[in-house]
Each structure stands twice: as structure tokens, then as C-alpha cells.
Design a protein around this motif. Structure first.
Motif, short mmCIF file in Angstrom:
data_model
loop_
_atom_site.label_atom_id
_atom_site.label_comp_id
_atom_site.label_asym_id
_atom_site.label_seq_id
_atom_site.Cartn_x
_atom_site.Cartn_y
_atom_site.Cartn_z
N ALA A 1 -68.80 120.51 -23.89
CA ALA A 1 -69.30 119.36 -23.14
C ALA A 1 -69.93 118.31 -24.04
O ALA A 1 -70.01 117.14 -23.67
CB ALA A 1 -70.31 119.82 -22.09
N ASP A 2 -70.41 118.72 -25.22
CA ASP A 2 -71.04 117.74 -26.12
C ASP A 2 -70.01 116.69 -26.54
O ASP A 2 -68.87 117.01 -26.89
CB ASP A 2 -71.58 118.47 -27.36
CG ASP A 2 -72.47 117.57 -28.20
OD1 ASP A 2 -71.93 116.73 -28.93
OD2 ASP A 2 -73.70 117.72 -28.12
N PRO A 3 -70.40 115.39 -26.51
CA PRO A 3 -69.45 114.32 -26.86
C PRO A 3 -68.85 114.45 -28.25
O PRO A 3 -67.76 113.92 -28.51
CB PRO A 3 -70.31 113.05 -26.76
CG PRO A 3 -71.44 113.42 -25.84
CD PRO A 3 -71.70 114.86 -26.09
N PRO B 1 -55.79 118.17 -23.59
CA PRO B 1 -57.01 117.67 -22.94
C PRO B 1 -58.08 118.76 -22.88
O PRO B 1 -57.77 119.95 -22.80
CB PRO B 1 -56.52 117.30 -21.53
CG PRO B 1 -55.32 118.19 -21.31
CD PRO B 1 -54.67 118.34 -22.65
N ILE B 2 -59.33 118.34 -22.95
CA ILE B 2 -60.44 119.27 -22.84
C ILE B 2 -60.73 119.53 -21.37
O ILE B 2 -60.84 118.58 -20.58
CB ILE B 2 -61.70 118.71 -23.53
CG1 ILE B 2 -61.41 118.41 -25.00
CG2 ILE B 2 -62.87 119.69 -23.41
CD1 ILE B 2 -62.56 117.73 -25.71
N SER C 1 -61.02 120.27 -35.07
CA SER C 1 -61.25 121.73 -34.99
C SER C 1 -60.98 122.23 -33.58
O SER C 1 -60.39 123.31 -33.39
CB SER C 1 -62.67 122.07 -35.43
OG SER C 1 -63.63 121.53 -34.54
N LEU C 2 -61.40 121.47 -32.57
CA LEU C 2 -61.14 121.89 -31.19
C LEU C 2 -59.65 121.82 -30.87
O LEU C 2 -59.11 122.74 -30.23
CB LEU C 2 -61.94 121.02 -30.22
CG LEU C 2 -61.72 121.29 -28.73
CD1 LEU C 2 -61.98 122.76 -28.40
CD2 LEU C 2 -62.59 120.39 -27.88
N GLN C 3 -58.98 120.78 -31.29
CA GLN C 3 -57.55 120.67 -31.03
C GLN C 3 -56.77 121.78 -31.73
O GLN C 3 -55.79 122.30 -31.18
CB GLN C 3 -57.04 119.29 -31.48
CG GLN C 3 -57.48 118.14 -30.58
CD GLN C 3 -56.97 118.28 -29.17
OE1 GLN C 3 -55.78 118.50 -28.94
NE2 GLN C 3 -57.87 118.16 -28.20
#
Length: 560
Positions: free
Chosen positions: A80-82, A71-72, A93-95
């Protein structure tokens, strides 16, 4: 409104770097040594390392297939950007980044390294993880949008900001637009006069702002590390104006910004200068005693002064003492302190004595790395990737208005963190007198910041216990600076209090009550009880022996 703090929410503000780190410095060779030790450990334990590498590979495979494993954090403004959760490329990339973070943490936690080595490893990898975040690249969705919206001009502006900072700001992104403020015109604007000056300080007396005033004056002693006008930024958050409007005769010390000529100024020099300023306050107001207020290193100064006065049997000159985010007990537990050894301390002393001073920008750099996401990478994105100017924020302007520390005082601070001298009677000697804080029976009011990463609240709490006399401790909901700048109109302000001071800060916290509002109003009632009788306000500043010399904020505050 009062209620109990959440039982499971004991604040733990001591992040990785703190005041000791800023004074000592953090050497790149120590970080590299930690990374080398980690690499060696990984090579010597190939099966263990391979097992975690396979776990990471498995997670990355699931991420590529589109699974959302982590989870973010909703409080992490970097993502925060959707697009970070909705766009398939950015989500993956975030995961992948979060998977890397988690597995590195597990690799360190489950290693057979010593607890100290694990703490150093976590510290080093936290800095690396923050630096390699996907939000710090031009692929950041905010940066991509800005490039399209500006027709590429944001990229040109960002490169310009980067080159300017490389040349003129030690390679760090600027935190504030300095042209937006000017000392004496947009900050530090309260009317007053310099009524005394010596080699170390200017004493400013402010023009009264009430019909009646109390007989005992308030002398504010700011930290030597920053300039005094944190107490007088703008009318809306000026502590000086708050005190004046409530009948307190207010004086503030403005420290001189030292240079190589002043390398021999030590703690005793500052204590002697503060005593002289205090006696000038007494002479001007006709009061036998003075209320002292010290912030950060200024709190250490007024504590040492009171110990000195007690040894001379002259403590009656002090009516009360207020300590704002001040360390008297210098024992701080954080990973960064594990990098501090005898060699590091001696090297830090040697560097400052060779130069004559500890440069303010060197301390500012370490302070910035205390919270790199907030104080470095946030501005990296804003200034370089988005091509925007940094914000015009008065607190950040003050924070970047750096001062230097004379070598002798820097050495005294290093010894303070090394030996924790005030924790036992006679451990510190100032102006030729041994200091015993338990014999300092002046009533005290101490304020700490729940989210303070510079002077952690539990260390400030323990510092309060070192004092004699009637003691009061308040834990503000803010950080290091916002604990001071906490005016009553701040709708988010609250604090925690408990009149019974136990030996354990955790026990004190769990039995404390949460109070909505600013601690300023509570302190005002406390200080007014210790400020003598009220009389008609005298609008004149100074007296025959100490006439006004020049308008506030004076000369020393403008010295670069």
C-alpha cells in the motif's frame, strides 16, 4: 435494505487450509515431497521448463527497462505504501516478484501433472511466494523510514522481539500484546456465577439485565478448541449481554482445559457433560426445555446430544438449536485435504495419544498458516522490521488463549473428517446410541461466514440440510470469528438469506437477498418465538440445589 447479491460474486472462502487441516496437522515432509515431485517434473521436461524460464526472463528484462507489467492489487496491504509504485527501485522489485508469481502459476497450470498434484503444487508455492515477498525484508520502505525516524532503535527492538519469540513463542511472531487484557477484568466481565461444576465443565449463569425474561433458558456451548469468552469479550460486542438485555435467561458452558490425565475424554464424554449442564439449566429455571446454541465444535456437540436424546425419546427437552459456523457435513474440498491420507491420520492419532493431548499451540500454528499474510507476515513486518509492539486487540487475545484437546476427542474429530459419519443415519454412535440427524426435528438456525477459511460456508450450508425440523440458514458477510461477533451497531454488517433451501449452495446463493444489518436481530426475533412466555425477572442466580459457587468467569477459564 434488501437487494440481490452480485451474480458473479459467489464467495469461495475455502482457501488452502481449513478446520480439517488444523485437526489433522500439516507435515513438513508432505510439503517437501510435493516440492521434490515438482523439481523432478521440471527436470524430466526440460523443454517445457526452459520455455517458461525464457518467458520469465523476458518479463524481467522488460521490468528492468521500467515497464509496469502487472497491476498492484489495491486490497493487498503489503504494497500500500506509494513507494511500491512511484520509486523506480521498489516498482521494479515488486514487478519482478509479481512476474515470478504469475509465471510459476502458469508453469504449474500448464504442466501435465494430475489435478491433485497441481493443487498440491499451488498450495506449496503459495506459502513460498508469501514468504519471499519483498515486503518481508528490511528494504521494505516502511522499515527503512522507521529506521531513520527512530535512529536505528526500531531495528534493535525488532531483534529483541525476534529473540523473544524464538525462545517463548515457537518462533512465530506474536499477534497481540497479552499484558493489555486480563480475563475477568478487561474481558469476560459480565456479572454472573458458576452454578454447577463437574470434571469437564463449569456452568455459568448470568445476572439478568432486563425487567422481564422469557421462561425458556438459552444454553451456549462454545467450542472445546477455544475458551468460552468469545461470547463475552467486551460490553460493546458481548453476545451474552445482548441476550440478557433482550430478556433471555443465559447460561454458558466453560470447558476445562484438559491435560494428560484426561486423555480418554471423547465426544461422548462432552455430550454427557452437556446433557448434565442442560438438565441443571432446566432445574434452575423450572423450564421443561432449553434453547441450545453451539459454535464450531460446540455445534457438533449439540447435534450429537440431540441425536442421543432423540434415540432415548427425550428430544422434548430441547426447544431450538442454533449452530454458529458449525460443521456437521465434514466434506471439505481444498488443496490441503490432498495431503491427508490414512498414514497422516494414523500418525496424528498416534502423536496425540502418546502425549495425551493435542496442544493448542500446535493447532494455532496451523490456523496461522491458513492466512499467512494476515496472521504471520503482517506481524513479522510490524514486530521485527518496524520494531513495534503487536496491537492490543481483544479478539486476537482470545484467539491466542489456547486450550488443549484430549487425545480421545482429537481421535473422534479425525474420524469425523475421515468418514463424514453424520451424513448418513447411524454413521455416528454417541453414548451408545446411533445418531440420525434427520430424526432431530428441532427447529434450527444456522449461521455461516462468507469469508470463513476454517469452516467454509458451503460446508456449513450442507450441514444445515442434514437436520430435520424447520431450518433457517443465514450467510454473514464476515469470517469465522466475526460471524459470531456481529453486534447490531456494526455499520458494516450485512448478511444473505433465502428461506428456500435447495440442495445446491450455489443455487441458494444466487436466489438469495442481501440484507443490511446484523443477523443478531433476526436471530433474536426467531429465538424469542421459541422461548416461551415472559414473566417478571428473578434476580437471584441458581437455586437451593445449585447455589452460586463463585463469580463468573469461574476457575476453568483461567487454567493454562
Amino acid at each position: 435494505m434488501r437487494d440481490k447479491p452480485a451474480k458473479g460474486s459467489l464467495p469461495t472462502p475455502a482457501a488452502f487450509i481449513n478446520a480439517q487441516s488444523a485437526v489433522t496437522g500439516l507435515r513438513g515432509r508432505d510439503l517437501l515431497s510435493t516440492l521434490r515431485s515438482l523439481a523432478t517434473h521440471g527436470l524430466r521436461n526440460p523443454v517445457y521448463t526452459a520455455r517458461h524460464a525464457l518467458k520469465l526472463g523476458g518479463q524481467l528484462g522488460r521490468v528492468l527497462l521500467g515497464e509496469t507489467l502487472h497491476p498492484i492489487n489495491p486490497q493487498d496491504n503489503r504494497f500500500a505504501d506509494p513507494a511500491w509504485s512511484l520509486n523506480p527501485f521498489y516498482r521494479r522489485s515488486l514487478q519482478a516478484y509479481l512476474s515470478w508469481q504469475k509465471e510459476v502459476k502458469n508453469w504449474i497450470d500448464e504442466s501435465n501433472l494430475s489435478p491433485d498434484d497441481r493443487a498440491r503444487a499451488h498450495f506449496a508455492f503459495a506459502l513460498i511466494n508469501d514468504a519471499v515477498a519483498p515486503s518481508n525484508t528490511l528494504l521494505n520502505p516502511l522499515a527503512v523510514k522507521e529506521i531513520f525516524n527512530s535512529g536505528g532503535h526500531s531495528l534493535v527492538r525488532g531483534i529483541g522481539h525476534l529473540l523473544d519469540d524464538l525462545l517463548h513463542n515457537d518462533g512465530l511472531p506474536r499477534q497481540v500484546t497479552k499484558q493489555a487484557f486480563e480475563v475477568g477484568k478487561t474481558v469476560a466481565t459480565t456479572t454472573g456465577s458458576v452454578v454447577f461444576r463437574n470434571e469437564l465443565l463449569e456452568l455459568i449463569q448470568y445476572k439478568p439485565m432486563s425487567e422481564k425474561q422469557y421462561s425458556k433458558p438459552l444454553l451456549i456451548v462454545p467450542p472445546q478448541i477455544n475458551k468460552f469468552y468469545i461470547f463475552d469479550l467486551s460490553p460493546s460486542n458481548s453476545f451474552v449481554q445482548f441476550a440478557l438485555k433482550n430478556g433471555l435467561q443465559t447460561f454458558v458452558i466453560s470447558w476445562r482445559n484438559p491435560d494428560v490425565r484426561h486423555r480418554e475424554w471423547g465426544l461422548s464424554s462432552y455430550v454427557e457433560a452437556t446433557e448434565e449442564a442442560m438438565n441443571v439449566c432446566r432445574a434452575i429455571t423450572g423450564s421443561r426445555d432449553v434453547n441450545l446454541m453451539g459454535a464450531c465444535a460446540g455445534g457438533l456437540t449439540i447435534a450429537a446430544l440431540q441425536g442421543h436424546l432423540q434415540a432415548k425419546r427425550q428430544l422434548r427437552r430441547v426447544s431450538s438449536a442454533t449452530y454458529l459456523v458449525s460443521l456437521l457435513d465434514s466434506q471439505i474440498e481444498s488443496p490441503a485435504t490432498l495431503f491427508v491420507d490414512e498414514q497422516t491420520l494414523e500418525a496424528a492419532k498416534r502423536r496425540s495419544y502418546q502425549k495425551g493431548v493435542l496442544e493448542g499451540r500446535d493447532m494455532a500454528r496451523v490456523f496461522a498458516w491458513m492466512r499467512p499474510n494476515d496472521l504471520i507476515w503482517n506481524y513479522f513486518v510490524n514486530n521485527y522490521l518496524l520494531g513495534k509492539e503487536p496491537p492490543a486487540f481483544d479478539i486476537l487475545y482470545w484467539n491466542n488463549d489456547n486450550t488443549r484437546l484430549p487425545a480421545a476427542f482429537h481421535g473422534d474429530l479425525l474420524d469425523f473428517f475421515k468418514h463424514n459419519p453424520l451424513s448418513h443415519p447411524g454413521g455416528l454412535e454417541v453414548c451408545g446410541t446411533p445418531i440420525d440427524l434427520q430424526k432431530v426435528t428441532v427447529d434450527s438456525f444456522s449461521v455461516a461466514g462468507m469469508n470463513d477459511h476454517i469452516t467454509p460456508w458451503d460446508a456449513v450450508y450442507r450441514s444445515t440440510l442434514l437436520l430435520g425440523g424447520e431450518r433457517r440458514f443465514v450467510l454473514s458477510s464476515s469470517g469465522h470469528v466475526q460471524s459470531i461477533l456481529n453486534p447490531p451497531h456494526n455499520s458494516k454488517a450485512n448478511y444473505v438469506e433465502n428461506p428456500k433451501l435447495s440442495s445446491d449452495p450455489r443455487a441458494w446463493y444466487y436466489d438469495a437477498k442481501r440484507v443490511d444489518g446484523s443477523w443478531w436481530t433476526q436471530w433474536l426475533s426467531w429465538i424469542q418465538e421459541r422461548s416461551g412466555t415472559q414473566h417478571e425477572t428473578l434476580m437471584t442466580l441458581g437455586n437451593q440445589n445449585y447455589p452460586p459457587m463463585e463469580a463468573a468467569p469461574g476457575t476453568y477459564v483461567r487454567v493454562r
